[in-house]
Scaffold this motif. Structure first.
Motif, mmCIF file in Angstrom:
data_model
loop_
_atom_site.group_PDB
_atom_site.id
_atom_site.type_symbol
_atom_site.label_atom_id
_atom_site.label_comp_id
_atom_site.label_asym_id
_atom_site.label_seq_id
_atom_site.Cartn_x
_atom_site.Cartn_y
_atom_site.Cartn_z
ATOM 1 N N ILE A 15 0.828 -1.209 0.000
ATOM 2 C CA ILE A 15 0.000 0.000 0.000
ATOM 3 C C ILE A 15 0.859 1.254 0.000
ATOM 4 O O ILE A 15 0.553 2.231 -0.664
ATOM 5 C CB ILE A 15 -0.958 -0.004 1.220
ATOM 6 C CG1 ILE A 15 -1.995 -1.100 1.043
ATOM 7 C CG2 ILE A 15 -1.631 1.355 1.385
ATOM 8 C CD1 ILE A 15 -2.881 -1.312 2.254
ATOM 9 N N THR A 16 1.976 1.228 0.724
ATOM 10 C CA THR A 16 2.790 2.429 0.859
ATOM 11 C C THR A 16 3.879 2.552 -0.202
ATOM 12 O O THR A 16 4.620 3.522 -0.210
ATOM 13 C CB THR A 16 3.457 2.474 2.250
ATOM 14 O OG1 THR A 16 4.286 1.319 2.402
ATOM 15 C CG2 THR A 16 2.419 2.548 3.344
ATOM 16 N N ALA A 17 4.002 1.586 -1.095
ATOM 17 C CA ALA A 17 5.015 1.672 -2.152
ATOM 18 C C ALA A 17 4.732 2.868 -3.050
ATOM 19 O O ALA A 17 3.582 3.211 -3.298
ATOM 20 C CB ALA A 17 5.014 0.379 -2.975
ATOM 21 N N PRO A 18 5.766 3.548 -3.532
ATOM 22 C CA PRO A 18 5.538 4.716 -4.379
ATOM 23 C C PRO A 18 4.854 4.335 -5.689
ATOM 24 O O PRO A 18 5.129 3.298 -6.266
ATOM 25 C CB PRO A 18 6.942 5.262 -4.639
ATOM 26 C CG PRO A 18 7.884 4.169 -4.291
ATOM 27 C CD PRO A 18 7.179 3.268 -3.334
ATOM 28 N N VAL A 19 3.966 5.190 -6.100
ATOM 29 C CA VAL A 19 3.228 4.965 -7.336
ATOM 30 C C VAL A 19 3.835 5.869 -8.403
ATOM 31 O O VAL A 19 4.056 7.049 -8.174
ATOM 32 C CB VAL A 19 1.729 5.310 -7.148
ATOM 33 C CG1 VAL A 19 0.977 5.171 -8.454
ATOM 34 C CG2 VAL A 19 1.139 4.443 -6.059
ATOM 35 N N GLN A 20 4.109 5.297 -9.559
ATOM 36 C CA GLN A 20 4.647 6.073 -10.672
ATOM 37 C C GLN A 20 3.497 6.745 -11.393
ATOM 38 O O GLN A 20 2.653 6.086 -11.977
ATOM 39 C CB GLN A 20 5.385 5.149 -11.644
ATOM 40 C CG GLN A 20 6.681 4.624 -11.107
ATOM 41 C CD GLN A 20 7.824 5.484 -11.590
ATOM 42 O OE1 GLN A 20 7.766 6.046 -12.649
ATOM 43 N NE2 GLN A 20 8.858 5.599 -10.782
ATOM 44 N N ALA A 21 3.450 8.065 -11.351
ATOM 45 C CA ALA A 21 2.409 8.810 -12.049
ATOM 46 C C ALA A 21 2.774 8.918 -13.518
ATOM 47 O O ALA A 21 3.933 9.096 -13.865
ATOM 48 C CB ALA A 21 2.265 10.199 -11.448
ATOM 49 N N ARG A 22 1.774 8.794 -14.373
ATOM 50 C CA ARG A 22 1.997 8.970 -15.799
ATOM 51 C C ARG A 22 1.857 10.446 -16.122
ATOM 52 O O ARG A 22 0.834 11.037 -15.870
ATOM 53 C CB ARG A 22 0.962 8.161 -16.587
ATOM 54 C CG ARG A 22 1.178 6.683 -16.473
ATOM 55 C CD ARG A 22 0.103 5.911 -17.145
ATOM 56 N NE ARG A 22 -0.084 6.375 -18.507
ATOM 57 C CZ ARG A 22 -0.780 5.729 -19.410
ATOM 58 N NH1 ARG A 22 -1.339 4.603 -19.115
ATOM 59 N NH2 ARG A 22 -0.926 6.207 -20.617
ATOM 60 N N PRO A 23 2.893 11.050 -16.661
ATOM 61 C CA PRO A 23 2.796 12.477 -16.965
ATOM 62 C C PRO A 23 1.776 12.725 -18.066
ATOM 63 O O PRO A 23 1.667 11.948 -19.000
ATOM 64 C CB PRO A 23 4.199 12.848 -17.424
ATOM 65 C CG PRO A 23 4.811 11.562 -17.857
ATOM 66 C CD PRO A 23 4.164 10.482 -17.042
ATOM 67 N N TYR A 24 1.016 13.813 -17.937
ATOM 68 C CA TYR A 24 0.044 14.144 -18.970
ATOM 69 C C TYR A 24 0.742 14.846 -20.114
ATOM 70 O O TYR A 24 1.467 15.813 -19.917
ATOM 71 C CB TYR A 24 -1.069 15.054 -18.448
ATOM 72 C CG TYR A 24 -2.003 15.465 -19.563
ATOM 73 C CD1 TYR A 24 -2.908 14.552 -20.072
ATOM 74 C CD2 TYR A 24 -1.924 16.713 -20.132
ATOM 75 C CE1 TYR A 24 -3.733 14.900 -21.116
ATOM 76 C CE2 TYR A 24 -2.745 17.064 -21.181
ATOM 77 C CZ TYR A 24 -3.650 16.152 -21.673
ATOM 78 O OH TYR A 24 -4.455 16.481 -22.718
ATOM 79 N N GLY A 25 0.525 14.367 -21.280
ATOM 80 C CA GLY A 25 0.967 15.055 -22.474
ATOM 81 C C GLY A 25 2.467 15.178 -22.641
ATOM 82 O O GLY A 25 2.939 16.181 -23.139
ATOM 83 N N LEU A 26 3.216 14.184 -22.248
ATOM 84 C CA LEU A 26 4.649 14.227 -22.438
ATOM 85 C C LEU A 26 4.955 14.281 -23.929
ATOM 86 O O LEU A 26 4.455 13.491 -24.712
ATOM 87 C CB LEU A 26 5.300 12.993 -21.813
ATOM 88 C CG LEU A 26 6.809 12.985 -21.762
ATOM 89 C CD1 LEU A 26 7.307 14.101 -20.854
ATOM 90 C CD2 LEU A 26 7.304 11.654 -21.245
ATOM 91 N N LYS A 27 5.774 15.235 -24.308
ATOM 92 C CA LYS A 27 6.095 15.434 -25.720
ATOM 93 C C LYS A 27 7.094 14.380 -26.181
ATOM 94 O O LYS A 27 7.946 13.945 -25.409
ATOM 95 C CB LYS A 27 6.665 16.823 -25.939
ATOM 96 C CG LYS A 27 5.686 17.920 -25.586
ATOM 97 C CD LYS A 27 6.299 19.278 -25.741
ATOM 98 C CE LYS A 27 7.302 19.487 -24.642
ATOM 99 N NZ LYS A 27 7.856 20.801 -24.561
ATOM 100 N N PRO A 28 7.008 13.974 -27.453
ATOM 101 C CA PRO A 28 7.999 13.026 -27.969
ATOM 102 C C PRO A 28 9.365 13.700 -28.070
ATOM 103 O O PRO A 28 9.462 14.909 -28.280
ATOM 104 C CB PRO A 28 7.457 12.662 -29.357
ATOM 105 C CG PRO A 28 6.546 13.769 -29.736
ATOM 106 C CD PRO A 28 6.008 14.334 -28.455
ATOM 107 N N ALA A 29 10.413 12.919 -27.916
ATOM 108 C CA ALA A 29 11.780 13.450 -28.002
ATOM 109 C C ALA A 29 12.174 13.540 -29.472
ATOM 110 O O ALA A 29 12.762 12.624 -30.030
ATOM 111 C CB ALA A 29 12.741 12.553 -27.232
ATOM 112 N N LEU A 30 11.808 14.652 -30.099
ATOM 113 C CA LEU A 30 12.092 14.855 -31.518
ATOM 114 C C LEU A 30 12.933 16.103 -31.699
ATOM 115 O O LEU A 30 12.835 17.046 -30.915
ATOM 116 C CB LEU A 30 10.793 15.036 -32.306
ATOM 117 C CG LEU A 30 9.811 13.873 -32.359
ATOM 118 C CD1 LEU A 30 8.532 14.295 -33.060
ATOM 119 C CD2 LEU A 30 10.433 12.680 -33.046
#
Length: 154
Positions: A13-28
């Motif tokens: 329960i207390t393990a860190p949760v990896q949040a998915r970033p909103y709208g991460l731009k592609p590395a172009l």
């Protein structure tokens, strides 16, 4: 045995949760392209009557949330190598965009412009990149800007 079960439950329960970033731009880099998939259209507000500009949500990487780009029809070069799609031309409205894109349309997404001059003064401002959006189904090209305002805007 109960202590071991309770301890593992607490750790889970207390393990860190990896949040998915909103709208991460592609590395172009400028003029580089990647494949994407159309996911949905939306506006800034729930009610389009307040702001009917279309925002296209594209998936370019299954590990991150959709990339949101404000849609425009044209790309125009201004003095000092600044580009814009939304300031000088009418934006694509949500009612029109719904006729242009269908779920899971394959998209060719190309980075066309990065506001380098602006970033000299506003280095933490990630807005302003311009992308070309080619719908593989219809072969039509539109343009999208990352962020409602350009780099350094309000």
């Amino acid at each position: 045995m109960k202590c071991l079960l309770i301890a593992s439950l607490i750790l889970g329960i207390t393990a860190p949760v990896q949040a998915r970033p909103y709208g991460l731009k592609p590395a172009l880099k400028v003029e580089e392209c990647t494949s994407a998939t159309f996911q949905k259209l939306h506006t800034t507000w729930r009610e389009p009557k307040h702001d009917p500009r279309a925002i296209i949500a594209l998936s370019h990487n299954p590990k991150v949330s959709n990339l949101g780009l404000y849609l425009g029809y044209e790309l125009e070069k201004y003095k000092h190598n600044n580009w814009d799609t939304l300031g000088a031309h009418p934006p694509i409205l949500i009612k029109d965009a719904k006729k242009m894109y269908k779920p899971n349309d394959r998209i060719k997404l190309c980075l066309k412009f990065v506001p380098v001059e602006c970033r000299k003064y506003f280095d933490s401002d990630v807005r302003g990149e311009i992308y070309s959006i080619t719908n593989e189904r219809t072969r039509k090209i539109h343009y999208g800007r990352y962020g409602k305002n350009a780099c350094g805007g309000a």
